[in-house]
Design an enzyme around this catalytic site. Structure first.
Site, PDB file in Angstrom:
ATOM      1  N   ARG A  72       0.841  -1.191   0.000  1.00 34.80           N
ATOM      2  CA  ARG A  72       0.000   0.000   0.000  1.00 34.80           C
ATOM      3  C   ARG A  72       0.879   1.245   0.000  1.00 34.80           C
ATOM      4  NH1 ARG A  72      -1.764   0.681   4.398  1.00 34.80           N
ATOM      5  NH2 ARG A  72      -1.090  -1.188   5.479  1.00 34.80           N
ATOM      6  N   TYR A 200      -1.166  -3.419  -7.114  1.00 37.90           N
ATOM      7  CA  TYR A 200      -0.954  -4.172  -5.877  1.00 37.90           C
ATOM      8  C   TYR A 200      -2.232  -4.244  -5.020  1.00 37.90           C
ATOM      9  CZ  TYR A 200      -0.098  -5.492  -1.223  1.00 37.90           C
ATOM     10  OH  TYR A 200      -0.253  -6.142  -0.035  1.00 37.90           O
ATOM     11  N   LYS A 209      -9.590  -2.456   1.744  1.00 38.37           N
ATOM     12  CA  LYS A 209      -9.283  -1.304   2.598  1.00 38.37           C
ATOM     13  C   LYS A 209     -10.088  -0.072   2.177  1.00 38.37           C
ATOM     14  CE  LYS A 209      -6.393  -3.941   4.510  1.00 38.37           C
ATOM     15  NZ  LYS A 209      -6.252  -4.313   5.917  1.00 38.37           N
ATOM     16  N   HIS A 229     -10.480  -2.628  11.510  1.00 39.48           N
ATOM     17  CA  HIS A 229      -9.394  -3.485  11.001  1.00 39.48           C
ATOM     18  C   HIS A 229      -9.165  -4.607  12.018  1.00 39.48           C
ATOM     19  CE1 HIS A 229      -4.950  -3.560   9.372  1.00 39.48           C
ATOM     20  NE2 HIS A 229      -5.714  -4.435   8.754  1.00 39.48           N
ATOM     21  N   SER A 251      -1.274  -3.785  10.274  1.00 38.48           N
ATOM     22  CA  SER A 251      -0.939  -4.649   9.145  1.00 38.48           C
ATOM     23  C   SER A 251       0.303  -5.491   9.446  1.00 38.48           C
ATOM     24  CB  SER A 251      -0.676  -3.789   7.914  1.00 38.48           C
ATOM     25  OG  SER A 251      -1.809  -2.991   7.656  1.00 38.48           O
ATOM     26  N   CYS A 253       0.734  -7.761  11.688  1.00 38.83           N
ATOM     27  CA  CYS A 253       1.027  -7.907  13.111  1.00 38.83           C
ATOM     28  C   CYS A 253       0.260  -9.060  13.749  1.00 38.83           C
ATOM     29  CB  CYS A 253       0.749  -6.606  13.847  1.00 38.83           C
ATOM     30  SG  CYS A 253       1.942  -5.327  13.442  1.00 38.83           S
ATOM     31  N   ASP A 280      -9.368  -9.991   8.902  1.00 36.94           N
ATOM     32  CA  ASP A 280      -8.850  -8.644   8.619  1.00 36.94           C
ATOM     33  C   ASP A 280      -9.833  -7.507   8.920  1.00 36.94           C
ATOM     34  OD1 ASP A 280      -6.492  -7.224   7.599  1.00 36.94           O
ATOM     35  OD2 ASP A 280      -7.734  -6.649   5.895  1.00 36.94           O
ATOM     36  N   ARG A 372       1.913 -12.153  -0.799  1.00 35.47           N
ATOM     37  CA  ARG A 372       0.600 -12.497  -0.240  1.00 35.47           C
ATOM     38  C   ARG A 372      -0.019 -13.694  -0.934  1.00 35.47           C
ATOM     39  NH1 ARG A 372      -1.753  -8.916   4.009  1.00 35.47           N
ATOM     40  NH2 ARG A 372      -0.071  -7.446   4.292  1.00 35.47           N
TER      41      ARG A 372
HETATM   42  P1  GTP Z   1      -2.501  -7.857   7.383  1.00 33.86           P
HETATM   43  O1  GTP Z   1      -3.032  -8.874   6.440  1.00 33.86           O
HETATM   44  O2  GTP Z   1      -1.373  -7.054   6.794  1.00 33.86           O
HETATM   45  O3  GTP Z   1      -3.536  -6.965   7.966  1.00 33.86           O
HETATM   46  O4  GTP Z   1      -1.721  -8.636   8.559  1.00 33.86           O
HETATM   47  P2  GTP Z   1      -2.130  -9.582   9.777  1.00 33.86           P
HETATM   48  O5  GTP Z   1      -2.366  -8.757  10.992  1.00 33.86           O
HETATM   49  O6  GTP Z   1      -3.188 -10.544   9.390  1.00 33.86           O
HETATM   50  O7  GTP Z   1      -0.744 -10.348  10.054  1.00 33.86           O
HETATM   51  P3  GTP Z   1      -0.372 -11.894   9.944  1.00 33.86           P
HETATM   52  O8  GTP Z   1      -1.190 -12.760  10.856  1.00 33.86           O
HETATM   53  O9  GTP Z   1      -0.343 -12.273   8.521  1.00 33.86           O
HETATM   54  O10 GTP Z   1       1.110 -11.893  10.525  1.00 33.86           O
HETATM   55  C1  GTP Z   1       2.149 -11.155   9.954  1.00 33.86           C
HETATM   56  C2  GTP Z   1       3.492 -11.724  10.346  1.00 33.86           C
HETATM   57  O11 GTP Z   1       3.612 -11.810  11.759  1.00 33.86           O
HETATM   58  C3  GTP Z   1       3.704 -13.137   9.798  1.00 33.86           C
HETATM   59  O12 GTP Z   1       5.012 -13.237   9.305  1.00 33.86           O
HETATM   60  C4  GTP Z   1       3.514 -14.003  11.011  1.00 33.86           C
HETATM   61  O13 GTP Z   1       4.251 -15.200  10.930  1.00 33.86           O
HETATM   62  C5  GTP Z   1       3.975 -13.118  12.171  1.00 33.86           C
HETATM   63  N1  GTP Z   1       3.259 -13.453  13.444  1.00 33.86           N
HETATM   64  C6  GTP Z   1       1.936 -13.623  13.603  1.00 33.86           C
HETATM   65  N2  GTP Z   1       1.610 -13.976  14.873  1.00 33.86           N
HETATM   66  C7  GTP Z   1       2.798 -14.009  15.548  1.00 33.86           C
HETATM   67  C8  GTP Z   1       3.139 -14.306  16.910  1.00 33.86           C
HETATM   68  O14 GTP Z   1       2.301 -14.612  17.762  1.00 33.86           O
HETATM   69  N3  GTP Z   1       4.464 -14.218  17.231  1.00 33.86           N
HETATM   70  C9  GTP Z   1       5.421 -13.880  16.296  1.00 33.86           C
HETATM   71  N4  GTP Z   1       6.681 -13.836  16.709  1.00 33.86           N
HETATM   72  N5  GTP Z   1       5.124 -13.606  15.013  1.00 33.86           N
HETATM   73  C10 GTP Z   1       3.841 -13.664  14.636  1.00 33.86           C
HETATM   74  C1  SPV Z   2      -2.961  -4.657   5.246  1.00 32.52           C
HETATM   75  O1  SPV Z   2      -1.976  -4.040   4.799  1.00 32.52           O
HETATM   76  O2  SPV Z   2      -3.461  -4.388   6.361  1.00 32.52           O
HETATM   77  C2  SPV Z   2      -3.557  -5.769   4.475  1.00 32.52           C
HETATM   78  C3  SPV Z   2      -3.048  -6.017   3.129  1.00 32.52           C
HETATM   79  O3  SPV Z   2      -4.455  -6.431   4.961  1.00 32.52           O
HETATM   80  S1  SPV Z   2      -3.659  -4.887   1.961  1.00 32.52           S
HETATM   81  O4  SPV Z   2      -4.935  -5.412   1.451  1.00 32.52           O
HETATM   82  O5  SPV Z   2      -2.684  -4.821   0.895  1.00 32.52           O
HETATM   83  O6  SPV Z   2      -3.867  -3.611   2.550  1.00 32.52           O
HETATM   84 MN    MN Z   3      -5.046  -5.710   7.000  1.00 35.90          MN
END
Ligand code: GTP
Ligand code: SPV
Ligand code: MN
Length: 588
Positions: A72, A200, A209, A229, A251, A253, A280, A372
Site C-alpha cells: 500500500r 498491488y 481497505k 481493522h 498490518s 502484526c 482482517d 501475499r
Molecule cells: P494484514 O493482512 O497485513 O492486515 O496482517 P495480519 O495482521 O493478518 O498479520 P499476519 O497474521 O499475517 O502476521 C504477519 C506476520 O507476523 C507473519 O510473518 C507471522 O508469521 C507473524 N506473526 C503472527 N503472529 C505471531 C506471533 O504470535 N508471534 C510472532 N513472533 N510472530 C507472529
Molecule cells: C494490510 O496491509 O493491512 C492488508 C493487506 O491487509 S492490503 O490489502 O494490501 O492492505
Molecule cells: Mn489488514
C-alpha cells in the site's frame, strides 16, 4: 446474467467512466465458474498469471507485481472531503474538485486497448441486512480474480442491489503503473473510490481497505456502527461454549495467525477449539440483545505469505493448497511456491519475486516480505459454522495489539470502555512491509486504523466513546503484545498457538472467573492464572513479560499526549482525562 432492473444511475456512471477511460470493450462479470476459467486462460496468455503445478497446487496461480508496486502507498492515499478538517490531521487530503479533475486526466484513455470489467460485489453474507454492495470497474484480470475470492461477486451482488441506487462506486486502472502518478483517492460523501497506476492488492482490490474500511468507517459514523481493522475468532471451551473475540492489530502484526490459531496440545486435550470468522475486517453493530455483533464483510483471505508455515499457521497452509492466487512469492523448479519462513530447508534454487534466477546462497530474499496469498475463506479447516450468519457473532472482548519490542506487557485489561478507547487510541506498533516506507519504526496507529480511517480520527474517537454509551452490554477491552524482544532481539513469548493461553485468560476475565492485579495501566494477570502447562517458557520470564516499567510508561504517556495534541479542540476531552489519570497513577 441475472435479470434485475438496476437503477439507471448504475448505467449512467459506467457509461461516464467508459467515456473517460475509453476501453476497447466492456465486460460484465457474473461470477460463474465458466467465466473464471475464461479469465484465467486469458491471463495466462498475457502473462498476468503463471500456472503453478496443478497436481500439487490445483487451481493455483502466481502473479508478480511491478517491483515498484508491492505494498500500500500511504503517502499517495487521499481522503477527499469538502474540507481538510473532515479528513483530519492523520490523512492526506485533497479538495474533491481538484482531485476529480486530476484523476479524470490520469484516467483519460487509460483503458485504451484493454477491457473494462464491471465487477458487482457484495460485502457481507448473502441475505444479511448489514451487507453492502459495491461495483468496481477495472482493467485488470488479476483484480477481477482476486475480487472473486475476497468478495461475493456477480449475480449475487446484483440481486442484493436490486433497483437501489445505493452502491459504492470504484474505478481502477493500472494505466501505465507510473509510481509518480499513483493515487488512491476516496470521496466518502460520494460513495466513490478511484485508484490509478497501481496493480498491488490493497491499492486495487477496492472492496477491501478502500470500501470495507475507509468508506465504511465513514458510513459507520453516520449510521451508528463500527467498521474496523479486526480479526474475528471464536474460542470454544471444553463445555462447548463459544466466546467471540475481535482483535485490531496493525498490518502484518498477527490477525490472520490469531484468527486461525490451533490450540497447543495441553489445551487441545482439555477440549479447547478455535474457529475462524474473519482475519482482517469486522463490521460491528449493536444487536437486539444489547451486545456488539460482528460480521466479516469479506469472503477470502489476502494474507501475508512470509512466516506462514505448518509450524506457525497450519490452517493457513491447508487453506492455500488450492484455488489460491500467490503474489510475489518464489517459484520453485517443480512449479510450487516458497517464501522465507516456510517449513524445512529452503530450496536450492528458483525464480524470485522479481522473476530472476535465485539460489539459496544468494543472500537475497526469494519472496517479497509483503508477498501475499489470496484464498477462499470456505477452504479454511477452522472456518466457523457461523461465519456467514447474516446476524454475525456476539463479541465478548475486543483486543488491541501491536509489535512492541519493549514497554507493552503480554496482556492487560482496560478499566472500562472509556479507558479502553484511550488504550486503542494511543496504541503503537513497529511499521511493517505491508506499506511502502521504512520498516521497524514505532508509530502510533490508533485501533490499527491509522491508514484506514475515512474521516477525522478525533471524530472517530468520539464515535467509539459514543458507541460505548449506546451498547448496554459492551465487550471488555484488552491490549496484547506478542512481540516483546530480549537483549538479542529475539521474541520472548513463543506466540502463535500459544497465544490461546492469553485468550483463555481474557475469556475468564469476561466471565468474571479470575481476579487480576491492578496496575497503573490496567489489570494484569497474576501469573498463576495463566495456563502455562507444557509451554516452552519459564514462569519467571512470563512474570517479566507482565511487568510494568513506570519510567517507560511515563514516557509512553507523554508521547501519547503529544500524539493526541495534533487533534486540537476536536479531540474528545475524555481522552485527555484518561491521559491525565494514567500519569497520576504512574506517579503515585
Ligand atoms: P494484514 O493482512 O497485513 O492486515 O496482517 P495480519 O495482521 O493478518 O498479520 P499476519 O497474521 O499475517 O502476521 C504477519 C506476520 O507476523 C507473519 O510473518 C507471522 O508469521 C507473524 N506473526 C503472527 N503472529 C505471531 C506471533 O504470535 N508471534 C510472532 N513472533 N510472530 C507472529
Ligand atoms: C494490510 O496491509 O493491512 C492488508 C493487506 O491487509 S492490503 O490489502 O494490501 O492492505
Ligand atoms: Mn489488514
Amino acid at each position: 446474467m441475472v435479470k434485475v432492473n438496476l437503477h439507471p444511475s448504475v448505467y449512467e456512471w459506467i457509461d461516464e467512466m467508459a467515456k473517460i477511460t475509453k476501453p476497447d470493450k466492456i465486460v460484465w462479470i457474473d461470477g460463474s465458474e465458466e467465466e473464471k476459467q475464461r479469465l484465467i486462460k486469458e491471463a495466462l496468455e498475457t502473462g498476468e498469471l503463471m500456472e503453478l503445478n496443478q497436481e500439487k497446487l490445483p487451481g493455483c496461480y502466481l502473479h508478480r507485481t511491478h517491483p515498484s508496486d508491492v505494498a500500500r502507498v500511504e503517502d499517495r492515499t487521499f481522503i477527499c472531503t469538502p474540507t481538510k478538517e473532515e479528513a483530519g490531521p492523520t490523512n492526506n487530503w485533497m479538495d474533491p474538485k481538484e482531485a476529480y479533475k486530476m484523476l479524470y486526466s490520469l484516467f483519460d484513455g487509460s483503458m485504451r486497448g484493454r477491457t473494462m470489467y464491471v465487477v458487482p460485489y457484495l460485502m457481507g453474507p448473502v441475505g444479511s441486512p448489514y451487507s453492502k454492495v459495491g461495483i468496481e470497474l477495472t482493467d485488470s484480470i488479476y483484480v477481477v480474480l482476486n475480487l472473486r475470492i475476497m468478495a461475493r461477486i456477480g449475480d449475487v451482488a446484483l440481486k442484493a442491489l436490486g433497483s437501489s441506487p445505493d452502491f459504492v462506486k470504484g474505478l481502477h486502472s493500472k494505466a501505465n503503473l507510473d509510481p509518480e502518478k499513483r493515487y488512491i483517492c476516496h470521496f466518502p460523501q460520494d460513495n466513490t473510490i478511484m485508484s490509478v497506476n497501481s496493480g498491488y492488492g490493497g491499492n486495487v482490490i477496492l472492496s477491501k481497505k478502500c470500501f470495507a474500511l475507509r468508506i465504511a468507517s465513514y458510513l459507520g459514523k453516520k449510521e451508528g456502527w463500527l467498521a474496523e481493522h479486526m480479526l474475528i475468532v471464536g474460542v470454544e471451551d471444553p463445555s462447548g461454549n463459544v466466546t467471540y473475540i475481535a482483535g485490531a492489530f496493525p498490518s502484518a502484526c498477527g490477525k490472520t495467525n490469531l484468527a486461525m490459531l490451533i490450540p497447543p496440545e495441553p489445551l487441545k486435550k482439555l477440549g479447547y477449539k478455535v474457529w475462524t470468522v474473519g482475519d482482517d475486517i469486522a463490521w460491528m453493530r449493536i444487536g437486539e440483545d444489547g451486545r456488539l455483533w460482528a460480521i466479516n464483510p469479506e469472503a477470502g483471505f489476502f494474507g501475508v505469505a512470509p512466516g506462514t508455515s505448518y509450524k506457525t499457521n497450519p490452517n493457513a497452509m491447508e487453506t492455500i493448497k488450492r484455488n489460491t492466487i500467490y503474489t510475489n512469492v518464489l517459484l520453485k523448479e517443480d512449479g510450487t511456491v516458497w517464501w522465507e519462513g516456510m517449513d524445512g530447508e529452503p530450496p536450492e534454487r528458483g525464480i524470485d519475486w522479481l522473476g530472476r534466477p535465485w539460489t539459496k546462497d544468494s543472500g537475497e530474499k526469494g519472496a517479497h516480505p509483503n508477498a501475499r496469498f489470496t484464498a477462499p475463506a470456505s477452504q479454511c479447516p477452522s472456518i466457523s459454522k457461523e461465519w456467514e450468519n447474516p446476524k454475525g457473532v456476539p463479541i465478548s472482548a475486543i483486543i488491541f495489539g501491536g509489535r512492541r519490542a519493549k514497554v507493552a506487557p503480554l496482556v492487560y485489561e482496560a478499566f472500562d470502555w472509556q479507558h479502553g478507547v484511550y488504550v486503542g487510541a494511543t496504541m503503537a506498533s513497529e511499521t511493517t512491509a505491508a506499506a511502502m516506507g521504512k520498516v521497524g519504526v514505532v508509530r502510533r496507529d490508533p485501533m490499527a486504523m491509522l491508514p484506514f480511517c475515512g474521516y477525522n480520527m478525533a471524530d472517530y474517537f468520539a464515535h467509539w466513546l459514543e458507541m460505548g454509551k449506546k451498547i448496554p452490554n459492551p465487550p471488555r477491552i484488552f491490549h496484547v503484545n506478542w512481540f516483546r524482544q530480549d537483549e538479542n532481539g529475539k521474541f520472548i513469548w513463543p506466540g502463535f498457538g500459544e497465544n490461546l493461553r492469553v485468550l483463555k485468560w481474557i475469556i475468564e476475565r469476561c466471565e468474571g472467573k479470575v481476579s487480576a492485579k491492578e496496575t497503573p495501566i490496567g489489570y494484569v494477570p497474576y501469573v498463576d492464572d495463566l495456563y502455562l502447562d507444557g509451554i516452552d517458557i519459564d514462569k519467571e520470564t512470563v512474570e517479566k513479560l507482565l511487568e510494568i516499567d513506570k519510567e517507560l510508561w511515563l514516557k509512553e504517556a507523554e508521547d501519547s499526549r503529544e500524539f493526541l495534541s495534533q487533534f486540537g479542540d476536536r479531540l474528545p476531552k475524555e481522552l485527555i482525562e484518561e491521559n491525565e489519570k494514567l500519569k497520576q497513577r504512574l506517579s503515585k
